[in-house]
Scaffold this motif. Structure first.
Motif, mmCIF file in Angstrom:
data_model
loop_
_atom_site.group_PDB
_atom_site.id
_atom_site.type_symbol
_atom_site.label_atom_id
_atom_site.label_comp_id
_atom_site.label_asym_id
_atom_site.label_seq_id
_atom_site.Cartn_x
_atom_site.Cartn_y
_atom_site.Cartn_z
ATOM 1 N N GLU A 205 0.841 -1.199 0.000
ATOM 2 C CA GLU A 205 0.000 0.000 0.000
ATOM 3 C C GLU A 205 0.876 1.248 0.000
ATOM 4 O OE1 GLU A 205 -3.536 2.213 0.116
ATOM 5 O OE2 GLU A 205 -3.229 0.069 -0.221
ATOM 6 N N ARG A 206 1.979 1.211 0.746
ATOM 7 C CA ARG A 206 2.887 2.365 0.808
ATOM 8 C C ARG A 206 3.616 2.558 -0.519
ATOM 9 N NH1 ARG A 206 7.955 3.954 2.391
ATOM 10 N NH2 ARG A 206 8.710 1.822 2.537
ATOM 11 N N VAL A 207 3.925 1.438 -1.201
ATOM 12 C CA VAL A 207 4.539 1.540 -2.525
ATOM 13 C C VAL A 207 3.626 2.329 -3.450
ATOM 14 C CG1 VAL A 207 5.209 0.231 -4.583
ATOM 15 C CG2 VAL A 207 5.920 -0.559 -2.313
ATOM 16 N N LYS A 208 2.338 2.042 -3.383
ATOM 17 C CA LYS A 208 1.379 2.702 -4.269
ATOM 18 C C LYS A 208 1.174 4.171 -3.910
ATOM 19 C CE LYS A 208 -2.288 0.467 -5.353
ATOM 20 N NZ LYS A 208 -3.557 -0.289 -5.239
ATOM 21 N N THR A 209 1.147 4.409 -2.616
ATOM 22 C CA THR A 209 0.810 5.775 -2.205
ATOM 23 C C THR A 209 2.025 6.692 -2.131
ATOM 24 O OG1 THR A 209 0.971 5.111 0.125
ATOM 25 C CG2 THR A 209 -1.204 5.024 -0.913
ATOM 26 N N GLU A 210 3.240 6.138 -1.910
ATOM 27 C CA GLU A 210 4.394 6.982 -1.633
ATOM 28 C C GLU A 210 5.560 6.808 -2.596
ATOM 29 O OE1 GLU A 210 5.568 6.647 2.430
ATOM 30 O OE2 GLU A 210 3.528 6.854 3.190
ATOM 31 N N LEU A 211 5.668 5.650 -3.256
ATOM 32 C CA LEU A 211 6.835 5.409 -4.092
ATOM 33 C C LEU A 211 6.569 5.519 -5.586
ATOM 34 C CD1 LEU A 211 8.630 2.406 -2.308
ATOM 35 C CD2 LEU A 211 8.976 4.847 -1.995
ATOM 36 N N LEU A 212 5.390 5.175 -6.034
ATOM 37 C CA LEU A 212 5.113 5.141 -7.472
ATOM 38 C C LEU A 212 5.341 6.491 -8.146
ATOM 39 C CD1 LEU A 212 1.972 2.859 -8.015
ATOM 40 C CD2 LEU A 212 4.350 2.400 -8.573
ATOM 41 N N SER A 213 5.057 7.552 -7.423
ATOM 42 C CA SER A 213 5.192 8.894 -8.010
ATOM 43 C C SER A 213 6.645 9.273 -8.274
ATOM 44 C CB SER A 213 4.544 9.926 -7.093
ATOM 45 O OG SER A 213 5.153 9.885 -5.818
ATOM 46 N N SER A 214 7.582 8.519 -7.680
ATOM 47 C CA SER A 214 9.002 8.818 -7.876
ATOM 48 C C SER A 214 9.608 8.044 -9.032
ATOM 49 C CB SER A 214 9.778 8.485 -6.591
ATOM 50 O OG SER A 214 9.324 9.282 -5.521
ATOM 51 N N TYR A 215 8.841 7.155 -9.615
ATOM 52 C CA TYR A 215 9.379 6.287 -10.661
ATOM 53 C C TYR A 215 8.591 6.437 -11.958
ATOM 54 C CZ TYR A 215 12.086 3.530 -7.243
ATOM 55 O OH TYR A 215 12.969 3.104 -6.290
ATOM 56 N N PRO A 216 9.254 6.329 -13.083
ATOM 57 C CA PRO A 216 8.539 6.312 -14.365
ATOM 58 C C PRO A 216 7.883 4.955 -14.581
ATOM 59 C CG PRO A 216 10.885 6.020 -14.725
ATOM 60 C CD PRO A 216 10.716 6.303 -13.254
ATOM 61 N N ALA A 217 6.879 4.932 -15.461
ATOM 62 C CA ALA A 217 6.123 3.700 -15.695
ATOM 63 C C ALA A 217 6.991 2.605 -16.285
ATOM 64 C CB ALA A 217 4.944 3.975 -16.625
ATOM 65 N N GLU A 218 8.079 2.972 -17.016
ATOM 66 C CA GLU A 218 8.901 1.969 -17.686
ATOM 67 C C GLU A 218 9.528 0.963 -16.724
ATOM 68 O OE1 GLU A 218 10.013 5.847 -19.877
ATOM 69 O OE2 GLU A 218 8.783 5.253 -18.155
ATOM 70 N N LEU A 219 9.682 1.333 -15.467
ATOM 71 C CA LEU A 219 10.335 0.441 -14.506
ATOM 72 C C LEU A 219 9.382 -0.596 -13.894
ATOM 73 C CD1 LEU A 219 12.810 2.749 -12.554
ATOM 74 C CD2 LEU A 219 13.316 0.995 -14.246
ATOM 75 N N ASN A 220 8.066 -0.507 -14.185
ATOM 76 C CA ASN A 220 7.094 -1.480 -13.627
ATOM 77 C C ASN A 220 7.309 -1.655 -12.112
ATOM 78 O OD1 ASN A 220 5.939 -2.057 -16.157
ATOM 79 N ND2 ASN A 220 7.582 -3.520 -16.604
ATOM 80 N N VAL A 221 7.280 -0.551 -11.423
ATOM 81 C CA VAL A 221 7.666 -0.535 -10.016
ATOM 82 C C VAL A 221 6.766 -1.424 -9.151
ATOM 83 C CG1 VAL A 221 7.919 0.917 -7.966
ATOM 84 C CG2 VAL A 221 8.724 1.715 -10.190
ATOM 85 N N PHE A 222 5.448 -1.247 -9.310
ATOM 86 C CA PHE A 222 4.566 -2.014 -8.422
ATOM 87 C C PHE A 222 4.721 -3.519 -8.656
ATOM 88 C CE2 PHE A 222 0.457 -3.843 -7.111
ATOM 89 C CZ PHE A 222 0.507 -3.479 -5.780
#
Length: 625
Positions: A205-222
């Motif tokens: 949940e924290r990845v979605k709310t706090e980390l995703l905005s720091s990464y571009p979509a190309e990295l498939n962060v979630f």
């Protein structure tokens, strides 16, 4: 149609407001959600994660010193460090004869930069160490390096190294989940797994709310964080398995893996733990269940032993049958195992039931041996103890027969085990009935041996003893369930009839002076009394009833030559009677030789010859020695 990982991440981003470049914070923090809401995101806003771009004009014409670049890295000035590194690489590229030392400096600096970047990524798993602006630089450098792949001085594997940093951060995060020892808390594993599942939900949940905005979509962060959580949790579960020894802990572990691991992550469950490892857990669980079941069976047996030692009377059902709790306890235990396990895994439930039935088959011989050893002393005591010994046998004939019936519900899923169990129970109940029958024989035999003698003609003393013992067993047989009761009554009836008739064959006595008529009357009276008694007991051996009358008629026949007329029904109904046996009956009537007796024997021989070797439904005289 399944959405691509990139599409999923974009959907996730739609939940958030525009990222502010000035401070790296989100304008509005969403409320916490459980993992179950991951798939139902708000889709009314499009949010693009922040990303720095390195322009060619920003790259210094002359790079600063290696020491200065290293200082930039150590002080988290990633942009300055990276721009000067690019300048250094361009310098290396332009020099036709690259100096080895400069290339070595670049490699060392890139290595230091990578370690710093992924220390930042590693620490981002800790909410207190999160620096979103630095994560933006990390993501931008990774993508920039992927564009420059193949250039002089370039390093490979930036994305893989980033993933390793994420994984190590997740590992460290999971290590913080509280874990009590078995001594501290009997439910240590169940509690820990509950907290572990909660931690996974909160981390993602924290990845979605706090980390995703720091990464571009190309990295498939979630997707990367989900995968890393699976891997880290799987490794953690393997370490926990080494500490598991008790049934409840195996159950908690399997329940977590199969059912309680966050439900929206089911698509990745195959990454959680290998099928081979899961099967090992299931095998260990089945073995643990079997050992516990074996121990429970021994406890049940111990409770029964206390009954025998204290000479307690067996309990009775409402309809008067002797019974023990042992079969109910066993059935309830297996049913509880099956019910609990089916909630976890249907096939696992079948495996455990199968192993329990296998163990039950091993239990019967042990129980039978203990029962025999602990109750044999009752036979050397008084009459009440002897009756108690009989009641105990009937009790377990009833109980194990009921157990066999109650376990039929597992025949479809465990057919081989149930069929083997049926054979074991049938063998056990047969031996218990045989033991009772042998005891009955030992009681009746001395009095049977007194039949067909001179004393027998004068008194009914021995016969009355036989009747008394049959009546005793008649009352006890009413406490035995069908079909065992029917089989046992038939066994007693057959034995008494055979033993009574066999006395005529032993040539212990021969009637004199018309005593044959008295003997015939007595034989018929006693035979009819036995017949009445066994009819009341429910014997189904009706074919035995006419025999006594046939024999008494032959013995009491006044004119010897007329005996020929009595032979046909005897041979028709009892074709296994031999010439020797008929001769013995005739000798009991009168042991003297006469032509008429010789003619009777010849007529009998002719009847037997005419009858041929036709198989008959019943055998009787063949069993008389």
């Amino acid at each position: 149609m399944e959405k691509s990982p990139t599409s999923n991440v974009k959907n996730i981003f739609r939940r958030f407001s525009i990222f502010r470049k000035s401070d790296g914070h989100i304008k509005k923090k969403p409320s916490r959600r459980s993992i179950e809401t991951f798939s139902s995101e708000d889709k009314d806003k499009e949010v693009t994660p922040h990303k720095f771009e390195f322009k060619t004009t920003e790259i210094p014409l002359k790079p600063c010193s290696v020491l200065q670049i290293k200082t930039y890295i150590e002080t988290d000035m990633l942009k300055e460090a990276y721009l000067n590194l690019l300048s250094l690489r361009l310098e290396l590229k332009l020099e036709k004869s690259a100096l080895v030392n400069k290339e070595k400096d670049i490699n060392l600096l890139y290595d230091a930069l990578r370690h710093k970047m992924f220390a930042i990524v590693h620490k981002s798993s800790d909410v207190n160490s999160l620096n979103k602006e630095q994560l933006v630089y990390v993501a931008t450098i990774i993508l920039e390096e992927e564009k420059r792949e193949g250039e002089p001085g370039a390093m490979q594997g930036w994305r893989e190294a980033w993933r390793d940093a994420v994984l190590n951060g997740v590992r460290d995060s999971l290590k913080k989940v509280p874990l009590d020892s078995r001594e501290q808390n009997a439910s240590w594993l169940a509690v820990h797994l509950g907290l572990l599942g909660k931690a996974v939900v909160e981390d993602l949940e924290r990845v979605k709310t706090e980390l995703l905005s720091s990464y571009p979509a190309e990295l498939n962060v979630f997707e990367t964080y989900v995968s890393c959580h699976h891997k880290a949790v799987g490794e953690h579960l393997k370490r926990l398995l080494e500490k598991v020894t008790e049934l409840k802990d195996y159950s908690a572990l399997l329940d977590f893996i199969i059912h309680r691991y966050p439900s929206d992550l089911q698509a990745h469950k195959k990454d959680l733990i290998m099928e081979e490892d899961l099967n090992k857990i299931k095998t260990s669980y089945c073995h643990c269940h079997k050992e516990e079941f074996k121990l429970k069976l021994e406890n049940f047996s111990t409770l029964e032993t206390e009954v025998w030692k204290k000479k307690k009377s067996p309990k009775r059902t409402e309809d008067g049958f002797l019974t023990s709790k042992i079969h109910m306890d066993i059935c309830e235990l297996i049913a509880r195992y099956a019910g609990n396990l089916e909630k976890i895994d249907e096939n696992l439930g079948k495996s455990v039931v199968s192993s329990c039935l296998d163990e039950l088959n091993q239990f019967y011989p042990r129980f039978e041996k203990e029962f025999s050893q602990h109750t044999v002393s009752l036979l050397t005591s008084d009459l009440l103890d002897c009756c108690l010994w009989v009641e105990y046998h009937i009790t377990y004939i009833n109980s194990f027969s009921s157990l066999k019936e109650n376990l039929q519900c597992y025949k479809e899923s465990c057919s081989a085990q149930v069929e083997k169990l049926e054979k074991e129970v049938d063998g056990l109940t047969l031996r218990l009935r045989q033991t009772l029958r042998d005891h009955f024989k030992s009681e009746v035999k001395p009095y049977m041996d007194g039949m067909m003698t001179k004393k027998w003609l004068k008194t009914d003393e021995d016969f009355k003893e036989v009747i008394s013992r049959v009546e005793n067993y008649s009352g006890l047989c009413k406490s035995m369930r069908a079909p065992s009761a029917q089989i046992f009554v038939n066994d007693l009836h057959y034995y008494v009839a055979k033993e009574y008739v066999s006395q005529l064959m032993k040539k212990k006595y021969s009637c004199k002076k018309n005593k044959n008529e008295d003997a015939a009357i007595k034989l018929k009276e006693q035979w009819n009394e036995l017949r009445k008694l066994f009819v009341e007991m429910g014997s189904s051996l009706k074919w035995l009833y006419p025999l006594g009358n046939y024999l008494s008629d032959i013995i009491g026949m006044e004119i010897e030559k007329n005996i020929k007329d009595l032979l046909h029904p005897l041979v028709s109904n009892y074709p296994d009677i031999s010439k020797k046996q008929l001769s013995a009956v005739l000798s009991f009537r009168d042991n003297g030789f006469s032509l008429e007796k010789h003619n009777v024997i010849n007529h009998f021989t002719a009847l037997k010859r005419d009858a041929g070797n036709t198989n008959h439904e019943h055998s009787f005289f063949t069993d008389i020695e």
